[in-house]
Every structure is written in structure tokens, then in C-alpha cells.
Write a protein that holds these residues in place. Structure first.
Motif, PDB file in Angstrom:
ATOM      1  N   LEU A 160      59.379  41.803  43.113  1.00  0.00           N
ATOM      2  CA  LEU A 160      58.224  42.594  43.533  1.00  0.00           C
ATOM      3  C   LEU A 160      58.667  43.766  44.399  1.00  0.00           C
ATOM      4  CD1 LEU A 160      55.104  42.861  43.815  1.00  0.00           C
ATOM      5  CD2 LEU A 160      55.294  41.363  45.823  1.00  0.00           C
ATOM      6  N   LYS A 161      58.161  44.930  44.043  1.00  0.00           N
ATOM      7  CA  LYS A 161      58.313  46.108  44.893  1.00  0.00           C
ATOM      8  C   LYS A 161      56.907  46.652  45.093  1.00  0.00           C
ATOM      9  CE  LYS A 161      60.593  50.577  45.289  1.00  0.00           C
ATOM     10  NZ  LYS A 161      61.406  51.608  44.614  1.00  0.00           N
ATOM     11  N   MET A 162      56.438  46.663  46.331  1.00  0.00           N
ATOM     12  CA  MET A 162      55.077  47.145  46.535  1.00  0.00           C
ATOM     13  C   MET A 162      54.870  47.704  47.930  1.00  0.00           C
ATOM     14  SD  MET A 162      52.522  43.813  46.866  1.00  0.00           S
ATOM     15  CE  MET A 162      51.068  44.758  47.319  1.00  0.00           C
ATOM     16  N   THR A 163      53.923  48.605  47.995  1.00  0.00           N
ATOM     17  CA  THR A 163      53.393  49.093  49.260  1.00  0.00           C
ATOM     18  C   THR A 163      51.879  49.049  49.140  1.00  0.00           C
ATOM     19  OG1 THR A 163      53.468  51.401  48.503  1.00  0.00           O
ATOM     20  CG2 THR A 163      55.344  50.615  49.792  1.00  0.00           C
ATOM     21  N   GLY A 164      51.233  48.829  50.261  1.00  0.00           N
ATOM     22  CA  GLY A 164      49.775  48.781  50.270  1.00  0.00           C
ATOM     23  C   GLY A 164      49.235  49.321  51.577  1.00  0.00           C
ATOM     24  N   ASP A 165      47.925  49.509  51.600  1.00  0.00           N
ATOM     25  CA  ASP A 165      47.288  50.071  52.798  1.00  0.00           C
ATOM     26  C   ASP A 165      47.022  48.967  53.823  1.00  0.00           C
ATOM     27  OD1 ASP A 165      45.307  48.786  51.367  1.00  0.00           O
ATOM     28  OD2 ASP A 165      43.866  50.439  51.468  1.00  0.00           O
TER      29      ASP A 165
ATOM     30  N   ARG B 283      51.142  48.973  38.768  1.00  0.00           N
ATOM     31  CA  ARG B 283      49.791  49.428  39.131  1.00  0.00           C
ATOM     32  C   ARG B 283      49.939  50.376  40.321  1.00  0.00           C
ATOM     33  NH1 ARG B 283      44.285  47.802  38.844  1.00  0.00           N
ATOM     34  NH2 ARG B 283      43.140  48.067  40.795  1.00  0.00           N
ATOM     35  N   LYS B 284      49.391  51.569  40.169  1.00  0.00           N
ATOM     36  CA  LYS B 284      49.450  52.557  41.248  1.00  0.00           C
ATOM     37  C   LYS B 284      48.056  53.106  41.472  1.00  0.00           C
ATOM     38  CE  LYS B 284      51.889  56.773  42.705  1.00  0.00           C
ATOM     39  NZ  LYS B 284      52.361  56.267  43.984  1.00  0.00           N
ATOM     40  N   THR B 285      47.542  52.911  42.673  1.00  0.00           N
ATOM     41  CA  THR B 285      46.239  53.444  43.056  1.00  0.00           C
ATOM     42  C   THR B 285      46.400  54.158  44.397  1.00  0.00           C
ATOM     43  OG1 THR B 285      45.507  51.547  44.382  1.00  0.00           O
ATOM     44  CG2 THR B 285      45.173  51.389  41.979  1.00  0.00           C
ATOM     45  N   LYS B 286      45.318  54.650  44.944  1.00  0.00           N
ATOM     46  CA  LYS B 286      45.369  55.258  46.271  1.00  0.00           C
ATOM     47  C   LYS B 286      45.585  54.205  47.355  1.00  0.00           C
ATOM     48  CE  LYS B 286      42.517  59.248  45.129  1.00  0.00           C
ATOM     49  NZ  LYS B 286      41.262  59.980  45.388  1.00  0.00           N
ATOM     50  N   GLU B 287      45.415  52.922  46.975  1.00  0.00           N
ATOM     51  CA  GLU B 287      45.520  51.841  47.952  1.00  0.00           C
ATOM     52  C   GLU B 287      46.816  51.042  47.849  1.00  0.00           C
ATOM     53  OE1 GLU B 287      40.687  51.151  47.897  1.00  0.00           O
ATOM     54  OE2 GLU B 287      41.993  49.977  46.586  1.00  0.00           O
TER      55      GLU B 287
ATOM     56  N   ASP C 127      45.192  43.374  44.398  1.00  0.00           N
ATOM     57  CA  ASP C 127      45.955  44.110  43.385  1.00  0.00           C
ATOM     58  C   ASP C 127      47.203  43.347  42.959  1.00  0.00           C
ATOM     59  OD1 ASP C 127      43.998  45.995  43.617  1.00  0.00           O
ATOM     60  OD2 ASP C 127      45.316  47.643  44.188  1.00  0.00           O
ATOM     61  N   LEU C 128      47.809  42.614  43.876  1.00  0.00           N
ATOM     62  CA  LEU C 128      48.952  41.794  43.504  1.00  0.00           C
ATOM     63  C   LEU C 128      48.520  40.702  42.530  1.00  0.00           C
ATOM     64  CD1 LEU C 128      51.886  40.990  43.656  1.00  0.00           C
ATOM     65  CD2 LEU C 128      51.383  39.804  45.811  1.00  0.00           C
ATOM     66  N   GLY C 129      47.368  40.083  42.767  1.00  0.00           N
ATOM     67  CA  GLY C 129      46.842  39.097  41.826  1.00  0.00           C
ATOM     68  C   GLY C 129      46.602  39.691  40.455  1.00  0.00           C
ATOM     69  N   ILE C 130      46.089  40.917  40.407  1.00  0.00           N
ATOM     70  CA  ILE C 130      45.853  41.616  39.140  1.00  0.00           C
ATOM     71  C   ILE C 130      47.163  41.821  38.390  1.00  0.00           C
ATOM     72  CG2 ILE C 130      45.208  43.865  38.143  1.00  0.00           C
ATOM     73  CD1 ILE C 130      43.032  44.029  40.356  1.00  0.00           C
ATOM     74  N   VAL C 131      48.156  42.368  39.074  1.00  0.00           N
ATOM     75  CA  VAL C 131      49.437  42.687  38.436  1.00  0.00           C
ATOM     76  C   VAL C 131      50.162  41.408  38.008  1.00  0.00           C
ATOM     77  CG1 VAL C 131      51.695  43.740  38.825  1.00  0.00           C
ATOM     78  CG2 VAL C 131      49.638  44.899  39.616  1.00  0.00           C
ATOM     79  N   PHE C 132      50.134  40.385  38.841  1.00  0.00           N
ATOM     80  CA  PHE C 132      50.755  39.105  38.505  1.00  0.00           C
ATOM     81  C   PHE C 132      50.098  38.515  37.246  1.00  0.00           C
ATOM     82  CE2 PHE C 132      51.638  34.597  40.436  1.00  0.00           C
ATOM     83  CZ  PHE C 132      52.572  34.346  39.454  1.00  0.00           C
ATOM     84  N   GLY C 133      48.777  38.556  37.193  1.00  0.00           N
ATOM     85  CA  GLY C 133      48.065  38.046  36.022  1.00  0.00           C
ATOM     86  C   GLY C 133      48.384  38.817  34.756  1.00  0.00           C
ATOM     87  N   GLU C 134      48.414  40.131  34.854  1.00  0.00           N
ATOM     88  CA  GLU C 134      48.729  40.970  33.683  1.00  0.00           C
ATOM     89  C   GLU C 134      50.151  40.721  33.191  1.00  0.00           C
ATOM     90  OE1 GLU C 134      46.848  42.820  31.828  1.00  0.00           O
ATOM     91  OE2 GLU C 134      45.058  43.177  33.024  1.00  0.00           O
TER      92      GLU C 134
END
Length: 194
Positions: free
Chosen positions: A56-61, A8-12, A72-79
């Protein structure tokens, strides 16, 4: 073993999550970081007690706050979880009580394809480390909605916020592992489908 990778990639946020759903008793491992120390601690507990390997590899605001990263982590984990289990006949139901010192939590899960969350827990402080306590519910809500799971999580009692959160995450993990185990025979549904 069931595996999936979801991004998942967003502006956030920018998240790549790889998941392996393992058999009960095999344990699991968390590697990587959300950028939120206490959340990483909870993810490590979920993996160990939920028989999951999660990378997990992630960056966030996080300069704003932890909201977008946790949700967003909950979203990706669920998917990823839904994708990993998509071709399996699952036990479907799982439940667990977990104590953490003076705290006790209960989790009941149905991998029904019908997303719903009942969350009953109160915390005494605004945050545990860099994790806002109000975001604990949001994490589980995002997971439930995107995994297609009905989840009931309840803190029965507790004192220390760290212990309360840890009991909730571990109860969730153990119930999820039960529900995600593969079974022989037909799907447990009078409809024949979920």
C-alpha cells in the motif's frame, strides 16, 4: 496466485494498492501504511490470516479526520480483490470464528457478486488510536460493495475495544481466505453464473 493493482486518486486520497491472493496456509504480508497506525495493525493481521500479500502506498486528508482514508482504502481493497479473483472458479463460501482474549467474532462470506454487509458490533470508545471505531463498519461496507461480496460480521461478545476489532478483522480474513480458494469443476451456483 492471483494478483491485481488498483489505484484511486481524489482530492481527499491518493492510493495505490497491489494485492496477491495466496493459497491457504501460505500466510501473507502487509507493507506500506495507511497513515493510521491501528488500521495498519489490522491490515497486517488480515494479510497474515487471510493469506494475502498487500502493498500500500497512500496519502489522505488525515488532518480532517480518518473517514475518507478508511472508506477509500476499503473501496480500493475491494476492487483489487475482485480483479484478482475475476478469472478463477472459487470455493465461494467461507466462515470463521475467532477469539481474541475475552472477545469472540464470527464472519461468514459469500463471494456471490451480490454486495451486502450485515455488521453487528458495538464499541465502548470513539476511537482506537487514530481509527474512529465507527469507521470499522465503513471499511467493511466499502470492501463488500466493491468486491461484490456478501459479508456477515458479528461481534458475539467482548470487553476491550482493541480485542473486539482484532477479532472482527481476523475472522473476516480467515473467512475471506476460505471463500477465495480456487476449486476444480463448475461454479457453485444453480444458475450457472454469479
Amino acid at each position: 496466485m492471483k494478483t491485481a493493482t488498483f489505484t484511486r486518486k481524489t482530492k481527499e486520497t491518493d492510493i495505490i494498492l497491489s494485492l496477491e491472493v495466496r493459497k491457504q496456509g501460505e500466510g501473507g504480508n502487509f507493507s506500506g501504511s495507511s497513515g493510521i497506525g491501528f488500521l495498519d495493525h489490522m491490515l497486517a493481521a488480515v494479510c497474515l490470516h487471510g493469506n494475502l500479500n498487500l502493498t500500500l502506498k497512500m496519502t489522505g486528508d488525515l488532518a480532517v479526520d480518518c473517514h475518507h482514508s478508511v472508506e477509500d482504502l476499503g473501496i480500493v481493497f475491494g476492487e483489487a480483490f475482485k480483479e484478482a479473483c475475476a478469472d478463477s472458479v472459487l470455493c465461494r463460501y467461507g466462515s470463521s470464528y475467532v477469539p481474541m482474549d475475552e472477545s469472540l467474532a464470527r464472519a461468514v462470506i459469500d463471494l456471490s457478486g451480490r454486495p451486502y454487509l450485515v455488521f453487528k458490533a458495538a464499541f465502548d470508545h470513539k476511537s482506537i488510536g487514530a481509527l474512529d471505531t465507527e469507521m470499522i463498519r465503513e471499511f467493511f461496507y466499502a470492501f463488500a460493495m466493491h468486491a461484490g461480496a456478501t459479508i456477515h460480521l458479528e461481534l458475539l461478545y467482548g470487553g476491550n475495544d482493541h480485542h473486539k476489532a482484532e477479532a472482527l478483522f481476523k475472522a473476516f480474513a480467515r473467512a475471506l481466505s476460505q471463500a477465495a480458494q480456487e476449486k476444480q469443476g463448475e461454479l457453485l451456483s444453480t444458475k450457472g453464473v454469479l
